[in-house]
Design a protein around this motif. Structure first.
Motif, PDB file in Angstrom:
ATOM      1  N   ARG A 104     -45.009  -3.962  38.276  1.00 30.84           N
ATOM      2  CA  ARG A 104     -44.615  -5.325  37.592  1.00 30.84           C
ATOM      3  C   ARG A 104     -45.099  -4.929  35.933  1.00 30.84           C
ATOM      4  O   ARG A 104     -44.510  -5.581  35.110  1.00 30.84           O
ATOM      5  N   LYS A 107     -42.567  -3.063  34.106  1.00 23.93           N
ATOM      6  CA  LYS A 107     -41.322  -3.842  33.762  1.00 23.93           C
ATOM      7  C   LYS A 107     -41.662  -4.632  32.777  1.00 23.93           C
ATOM      8  O   LYS A 107     -40.641  -4.801  31.643  1.00 23.93           O
ATOM      9  N   LYS A 110     -42.001  -2.936  29.595  1.00 19.95           N
ATOM     10  CA  LYS A 110     -40.760  -2.117  28.994  1.00 19.95           C
ATOM     11  C   LYS A 110     -39.845  -3.233  28.380  1.00 19.95           C
ATOM     12  O   LYS A 110     -39.054  -3.188  27.318  1.00 19.95           O
ATOM     13  N   LYS A 111     -39.941  -4.379  28.987  1.00 20.12           N
ATOM     14  CA  LYS A 111     -38.967  -5.659  28.060  1.00 20.12           C
ATOM     15  C   LYS A 111     -39.267  -5.991  26.980  1.00 20.12           C
ATOM     16  O   LYS A 111     -38.470  -6.261  26.111  1.00 20.12           O
ATOM     17  N   ASN A 136     -33.705  -0.941  41.189  1.00 16.71           N
ATOM     18  CA  ASN A 136     -34.283  -1.603  40.187  1.00 16.71           C
ATOM     19  C   ASN A 136     -35.265  -0.971  39.319  1.00 16.71           C
ATOM     20  O   ASN A 136     -35.371  -1.339  38.071  1.00 16.71           O
ATOM     21  N   LYS A 139     -34.480   0.627  36.052  1.00 20.83           N
ATOM     22  CA  LYS A 139     -34.105  -0.158  34.753  1.00 20.83           C
ATOM     23  C   LYS A 139     -35.323  -0.134  33.760  1.00 20.83           C
ATOM     24  O   LYS A 139     -35.210  -0.445  32.642  1.00 20.83           O
ATOM     25  N   TYR A 140     -36.392   0.189  34.450  1.00 21.10           N
ATOM     26  CA  TYR A 140     -37.750   0.332  33.366  1.00 21.10           C
ATOM     27  C   TYR A 140     -38.612   1.596  33.585  1.00 21.10           C
ATOM     28  O   TYR A 140     -39.754   1.518  33.060  1.00 21.10           O
TER      29      TYR A 140
END
Length: 265
Positions: A104, A107, A110-111, A136, A139-140
Motif C-alpha cells: 500500500r 502504491k 508511486k502515484k 495489480n 502497476k506500481y
C-alpha cells in the motif's frame, strides 16, 4: 555519491531478510556509493543503520487485516510514511513481505512520485490464491525478488521483472555435532532422544489459528511415540502468547526463543 533507500519490513522474518539484504547491498556498493536507509525495521535492520521511523512492535504481532483494534493507527502510518517518502524522494523503495501493509505504501508513493524505483522482496502467494494481486502489483512494482524458483514465472506473466534469489537460510552455517551435543545437554535431553521441533510462526494471528491444531496433533503423536522430546521454537515477540496456550495443556513441551532461557511445560 549517496543513494537513499526507503526500506520497510513489518515482522521478524522480514527484519531478518532485510538485514541480510542490506549486508548484500552494502557489499555490492562498497566504494561506489553510500547507502542511507530509512523506513520501518526491527532490531536486526536497525543494527545495520536503518532509521526506523515507527516502532516495529506496531506491526509484528499480526497480519494487517487482523489488526482491527489498531487499523486506524496503521492506516494513518501508511499515509504519513507515504507522504514522508514523497518529500524525502528516495532513489529506491524496498518493501519486504507483509504485502497487505507494505505494498500500500509503494502504491501511494508511486502515484505521487512515479519516477521512483520499487522492489518487493518475497513474492505474495499469487500462485496459490488471489492471483489477481500480481497484475495489480505490476502497476506500481518494478521488480520482485523471489525466494522460490517457480515464482518468477508468475510475476513475469503479470508484467514485472523478477529474479529468483533463493532463501538466505541456505547460507547459514549448520550446527556442528559439538553444538548439537551442547544444546541437548543444556536442555537436559539425552543424546539419543528423538526431537520434534514445532515452528508456530511470528504473527499473533498464526498462533491463534494454529496452536490448538499443533497441540492436538502433538497429543496424537505422543500417543504413538511417547519418548519424543517436543520443542517449540518461537520468535520473542509472540513467545509469551505461545506460552499461554501451552499452560492449558499437560504436554511436556520445551519453549525456546532467541537467547532466552527455555521454558518447560
Amino acid at each position: 555519491m549517496i543513494l537513499k533507500v526507503l526500506i520497510i519490513a513489518a515482522e521478524p522474518s522480514g527484519d531478518k531478510l532485510g538485514a541480510n539484504l542490506i549486508d548484500g547491498l552494502n557489499a555490492e556498493m562498497k566504494g561506489k556509493a553510500q547507502l542511507v536507509f530509512q523506513g520501518i525495521g526491527g532490531p536486526l535492520m536497525k543494527s545495520r543503520g536503518v532509521i526506523s521511523l515507527y516502532s516495529f512492535n506496531e506491526f509484528s504481532l499480526m497480519g494487517f487485516f487482523e489488526l482491527l483494534p489498531k487499523v486506524i493507527k496503521i492506516l494513518r502510518i501508511i499515509v504519513r510514511l507515504s507522504n514522508y517518502a514523497v518529500a524525502w524522494k528516495p532513489d529506491l523503495i524496498i518493501t519486504i513481505d507483509s504485502p497487505d501493509f507494505s505494498l500500500r505504501i509503494s502504491k501511494k508513493v508511486k502515484k505521487k512520485f512515479p519516477s521512483v524505483k520499487t522492489i518487493h522482496y518475497v513474492v505474495p502467494s499469487v500462485w496459490a490464491w488471489r492471483s489477481y494481486r500480481a497484475k495489480n502489483m505490476a502497476k506500481y512494482i518494478d521488480h520482485v525478488l523471489a525466494l522460490l524458483p517457480f515464482e518468477p514465472f508468475y510475476m513475469k506473466n503479470a508484467g514485472m521483472s523478477c529474479d529468483f534469489v533463493g532463501h538466505p537460510i541456505v547460507a547459514e552455517e549448520m550446527p556442528t555435532n559439538q553444538e548439537i551435543r551442547l544444546f541437548r545437554r543444556s536442555m537436559g535431553i539425552d543424546r539419543e532422544a528423538p526431537i520434534v521441533s514445532i515452528l508456530p510462526g511470528s504473527r499473533k494471528s498464526e498462533i491463534v489459528r494454529m496452536m490448538p491444531i499443533y497441540i492436538r496433533a502433538l497429543e496424537l503423536v505422543l500417543e504413538q511415540f511417547p519418548n519424543l522430546i517436543l520443542i517449540i521454537a518461537s520468535t520473542s515477540n509472540v513467545a509469551g502468547f505461545v506460552a499461554k496456550y501451552l499452560k492449558k495443556t499437560n504436554l511436556p513441551i520445551i519453549l525456546i526463543y532467541e537467547k532466552n532461557n527455555p521454558i518447560d511445560f
